[in-house]
Design a protein around this motif. Sequence first.
Motif, PDB file in Angstrom:
ATOM      1  N   ASP A   1       4.144   3.041   5.149  1.00 12.66           N
ATOM      2  CA  ASP A   1       3.481   3.524   6.444  1.00 12.66           C
ATOM      3  C   ASP A   1       2.167   2.887   6.791  1.00 12.66           C
ATOM      4  OD1 ASP A   1       4.370   5.257   8.768  1.00 12.66           O
ATOM      5  OD2 ASP A   1       2.433   6.326   7.905  1.00 12.66           O
TER       6      ASP A   1
ATOM      7  N   ALA B   1       2.857  -0.774   7.874  1.00 11.13           N
ATOM      8  CA  ALA B   1       3.647  -0.776   9.318  1.00 11.13           C
ATOM      9  C   ALA B   1       2.581  -0.576  10.251  1.00 11.13           C
ATOM     10  CB  ALA B   1       4.753   0.183   9.345  1.00 11.13           C
TER      11      ALA B   1
ATOM     12  N   HIS C   1       1.215  -3.053  13.071  1.00 10.89           N
ATOM     13  CA  HIS C   1       1.459  -2.744  14.594  1.00 10.89           C
ATOM     14  C   HIS C   1       0.184  -2.925  15.445  1.00 10.89           C
ATOM     15  CE1 HIS C   1       3.609   0.625  17.119  1.00 10.89           C
ATOM     16  NE2 HIS C   1       2.798  -0.214  18.014  1.00 10.89           N
TER      17      HIS C   1
ATOM     18  N   ALA D   1       5.419  -5.198  11.352  1.00  9.14           N
ATOM     19  CA  ALA D   1       5.525  -3.869  11.481  1.00  9.14           C
ATOM     20  C   ALA D   1       6.906  -3.498  11.348  1.00  9.14           C
ATOM     21  CB  ALA D   1       4.761  -3.537  12.621  1.00  9.14           C
TER      22      ALA D   1
ATOM     23  N   TYR E   1       8.551  -3.409   7.792  1.00 14.24           N
ATOM     24  CA  TYR E   1       8.073  -2.331   7.026  1.00 14.24           C
ATOM     25  C   TYR E   1       8.547  -1.088   7.448  1.00 14.24           C
ATOM     26  CZ  TYR E   1       4.904  -5.278   4.193  1.00 14.24           C
ATOM     27  OH  TYR E   1       4.485  -6.382   3.409  1.00 14.24           O
ATOM     28  N   ARG E   2       8.819  -1.061   8.742  1.00 15.22           N
ATOM     29  CA  ARG E   2       9.382   0.230   9.039  1.00 15.22           C
ATOM     30  C   ARG E   2      10.732   0.466   8.705  1.00 15.22           C
ATOM     31  NH1 ARG E   2       6.359   4.418  10.387  1.00 15.22           N
ATOM     32  NH2 ARG E   2       4.401   3.744  11.569  1.00 15.22           N
TER      33      ARG E   2
ATOM     34  N   LYS F   1      10.858   1.174   5.032  1.00 15.59           N
ATOM     35  CA  LYS F   1      10.494   2.762   4.692  1.00 15.59           C
ATOM     36  C   LYS F   1      11.814   3.490   5.144  1.00 15.59           C
ATOM     37  CE  LYS F   1       7.648   6.637   6.618  1.00 15.59           C
ATOM     38  NZ  LYS F   1       6.484   6.860   7.349  1.00 15.59           N
TER      39      LYS F   1
ATOM     40  N   TYR G   1       9.458   4.857  16.333  1.00 14.97           N
ATOM     41  CA  TYR G   1       8.860   3.655  16.135  1.00 14.97           C
ATOM     42  C   TYR G   1       9.525   2.193  16.205  1.00 14.97           C
ATOM     43  CZ  TYR G   1       5.095   6.917  14.401  1.00 14.97           C
ATOM     44  OH  TYR G   1       4.135   7.763  14.279  1.00 14.97           O
TER      45      TYR G   1
END
Length: 219
Positions: free
Chosen positions: A118, A121, A125, A133, A136-137, A140, A161
């Motif tokens: 998080d 990300a 971002h 970003a 990594y989102r 996650k 997101y």
Amino acid sequence: FNVQPANVANPKALKRAAELMQLAKSTSRSKIYWMAYYYQAMSQFNMFQFNEALRTAKKMEAITLKLNDPSLQIDLWLLLGSCHEKVSEKKVALSYFLQALDLAKQLALYNEEQDALDALAIMFHFNGNYDKALEYRQKKLELYLQQPVIDSARILVEHYYFIELELLLGTSKNLEEQIDSVLKFTQKKGYQSLNESYWALYRSYLIPNNKFEKLYTLY
């Protein structure tokens, strides 16, 4: 680790930090010292006192090493990374975040790995690197979906997101259908704050694209 918890960014948290520090001095317990500095640093961070928060976090390094607790080490790295990012030391921040992620993965610390992903990300971002970003989102979300119990609200937060980043990248597909479906679901489930967030995101897409008729029918 969350750099913006509602229960930290207020005077009560500073009072709690002072109380913990008094207790730490009277008992000489390292864990209580760690908690006192943590509360203090988080309070400073949330009051935008980033340099002060960084100085406080630095005081935790020797204590964290002494305690030899991987979870506390990861929390400290995430805190240090967040502070360095806010004072425009992006490379240092990235180093701390990646250290936190690596250790969490090595030890299979699920919550800590989620927090590290998080943090990465969010950093990418807000620095305009939307591809990273989104990467990594995605990691996650994949990690979360491995859990035996899935919370629909949590999934919708992550989905928000994704849509936001895809809008920024110009790669969103079937956006109207996606958000229409989410709005119906959040309304049915009574997820008011999520519903409002998706509404705001939808407006940010419809208005610049001159889709006023769609906006009117939704209202």
